[in-house]
Design an enzyme around this catalytic site. Sequence first.
Site, PDB file in Angstrom:
ATOM      1  N   THR A  30       8.696  17.854   5.554  1.00 48.09           N
ATOM      2  CA  THR A  30       8.580  19.308   5.083  1.00 48.09           C
ATOM      3  C   THR A  30       7.114  19.805   5.450  1.00 48.09           C
ATOM      4  OG1 THR A  30       9.641  18.340   3.116  1.00 48.09           O
ATOM      5  CG2 THR A  30       8.660  20.559   2.989  1.00 48.09           C
ATOM      6  N   GLU A  64       1.733 -10.015  -8.635  1.00 45.85           N
ATOM      7  CA  GLU A  64       1.316  -8.762  -9.635  1.00 45.85           C
ATOM      8  C   GLU A  64       2.559  -8.733 -10.824  1.00 45.85           C
ATOM      9  OE1 GLU A  64       1.062  -5.052  -7.809  1.00 45.85           O
ATOM     10  OE2 GLU A  64       2.117  -4.210  -9.270  1.00 45.85           O
ATOM     11  N   LYS A 103       2.358  -9.015   1.555  1.00 40.51           N
ATOM     12  CA  LYS A 103       2.413  -7.716   0.485  1.00 40.51           C
ATOM     13  C   LYS A 103       3.380  -7.969  -0.566  1.00 40.51           C
ATOM     14  CE  LYS A 103       1.615  -3.981  -1.364  1.00 40.51           C
ATOM     15  NZ  LYS A 103       2.692  -3.250  -1.877  1.00 40.51           N
ATOM     16  N   HIS A 121       2.324 -10.652  -2.694  1.00 42.72           N
ATOM     17  CA  HIS A 121       1.303  -9.883  -3.401  1.00 42.72           C
ATOM     18  C   HIS A 121       2.154  -9.349  -4.750  1.00 42.72           C
ATOM     19  CE1 HIS A 121      -0.569  -6.136  -4.958  1.00 42.72           C
ATOM     20  NE2 HIS A 121      -1.789  -6.646  -4.744  1.00 42.72           N
ATOM     21  N   ASN A 122       3.006  -8.456  -4.483  1.00 46.93           N
ATOM     22  CA  ASN A 122       3.713  -7.518  -5.585  1.00 46.93           C
ATOM     23  C   ASN A 122       4.334  -8.613  -6.310  1.00 46.93           C
ATOM     24  OD1 ASN A 122       2.926  -5.542  -3.738  1.00 46.93           O
ATOM     25  ND2 ASN A 122       4.700  -4.440  -4.480  1.00 46.93           N
ATOM     26  N   SER A 175      -2.183  -1.866  -0.434  1.00 46.68           N
ATOM     27  CA  SER A 175      -1.999  -2.069  -1.950  1.00 46.68           C
ATOM     28  C   SER A 175      -3.013  -1.278  -2.671  1.00 46.68           C
ATOM     29  CB  SER A 175      -1.857  -3.482  -2.456  1.00 46.68           C
ATOM     30  OG  SER A 175      -1.936  -3.613  -3.948  1.00 46.68           O
TER      31      SER A 175
END
Length: 482
Positions: A34, A190, A183, A186-187, A128
Amino acid sequence: MKADIGVIGLAVMGQNLILNMNDNGFKVVAYNRTVSKVDEFLNGPAKGTNIVGATSLQDLVDQLERPRKVMLMVRAGGVVDQFIDNLVPLLEEGDIIIDGGNTNYPDTNRRYAELREKGIRYVGAGVSGGEEGARFGPSIMPGGDPEAWPHVKPIFQAISAKTEQGEACCDWVGKEGAGHFVKMVHNGIEYGDMQLISEAYHFMKEGLGMSHDEMQQIFAEWNKTELDSYLIEITADILGYKDEDGAPLVEKILDTAGQKGTGKWTGINALEHGIPLTLITDSVFARCLSSLKDQRVEAEKLFNNPISSIDGDKAQWVDALRQALLASKIISYAQGFMLIREASEENGWDLNYGNVALMWRGGCIIRSAFLGNIRDAFEANPELAFLGLDPYFKEILENCLPAWRQVVAKSFESGLPMPCMSSALTFLNGYTTARLPANMLQAQRDYFGAHTYERTDKPRGEFFHTNWTGKGGDISSTTYDV
Ligand code: NBP
């Protein structure tokens, strides 16, 4: 002067990363599907900076220094493929496309292979740290085409978070989708950390009957110990946050946890790799269970299974809980690194586990002092198969074990659900047991399915089948599995 990098996607992450790059002296071209958002950005947060805009992909590409570097900060999935398809005809051999979104790593593997054929260098970089991290220093986990790294490195290492020693929380992870894989883990970690903290809060609140001010103080104290971490810090803040009427806001929040899928991907991956990633997987299931709110409300009425309060010295229980939390957290990271190791070996990624810990040391949601010790452990022994066997972590686990057992036992006695603290303990009990009851399991498999077994009194790799009932045959199965 041409620009150093183009960034596509002007939502929260893209805008903040661009501003961060600008602060660090890089010239950035910004573009968004956009296109009106480009002007809004240039006339808003980017006003007075060196950031320039593009009105089309061609315009973006034309403004870039060679080799061109184009970073996508857009919604993961098909949108990334669309942008790649539209960009490739505009780029030249050696140009670089970076996907900084939360992409599932098999997609990065595929895109890397497809683009390599076309001479485009592809990087899948996990980022992150949310909005604040993106603006002032995220953790960045780049992987993909190693030839792209020297070109991307100065930008990424400049904008990333730094440790107290000034080391960048960003380094090359490995080829293909290794960055997005790391990653993802990592999550997952978490998810585990958040669930463990929530269990400690539940134990204090429902078991020990502590007030929010007391709990806030405890978490603030814990943040000065080995538990020092961003998530413990924000938990103290959350517990102290009062709604307009002066009551703790956290108690007005509906107890159904959302999820966007990265924890689930980690669990699925662990199952596929055959790694007992029990804590993270349990943390995903804990969110699933929490979302069955209506059923839980009904079941509480129907079942006589109340949570009973926990007696005894409150301070002692709180300290036992701290130890249970710390020990469980060690198990979670140990399991996470077991999964990373397995994926690295299977894919030939040759990952540096100490570097992974360093990348998580700052900027990201799981940042903590503890990750510095994990880095030291893998630097001392890059072949470490289980983090809990590193001398520093082994000592903590051994010291915490009695209190950890007490807490888990008490949770069962009092009816408090603590899936992650208990599954971590169960894992350690299993991992440190030389002989498990899997002999019985193998006997059962051979009994009903002729799946064969190995014997303790014969060399490994020799398989035996017994005609257990006298009615079965002597033919063993190779394919049938239940
Ligand atoms: P979003 O994930 O909300 O994505 C917004 C961007 O995607 C906008 O530029 C939007 O363009 C574009 N987009 C969408 Br949505 N659909 C599109 C389509 N069909 N075609 C073209 N463009 C489309 O932004 P974000 O929260 O900044 O996250 C960006 C990436 O970073 C995501 O992969 C996210 O998972 C990851 N991430 C986010 C966080 C966080 O804290 N938010 C943290 C770490 C990683 P439009 O303006 O034209 O709609």
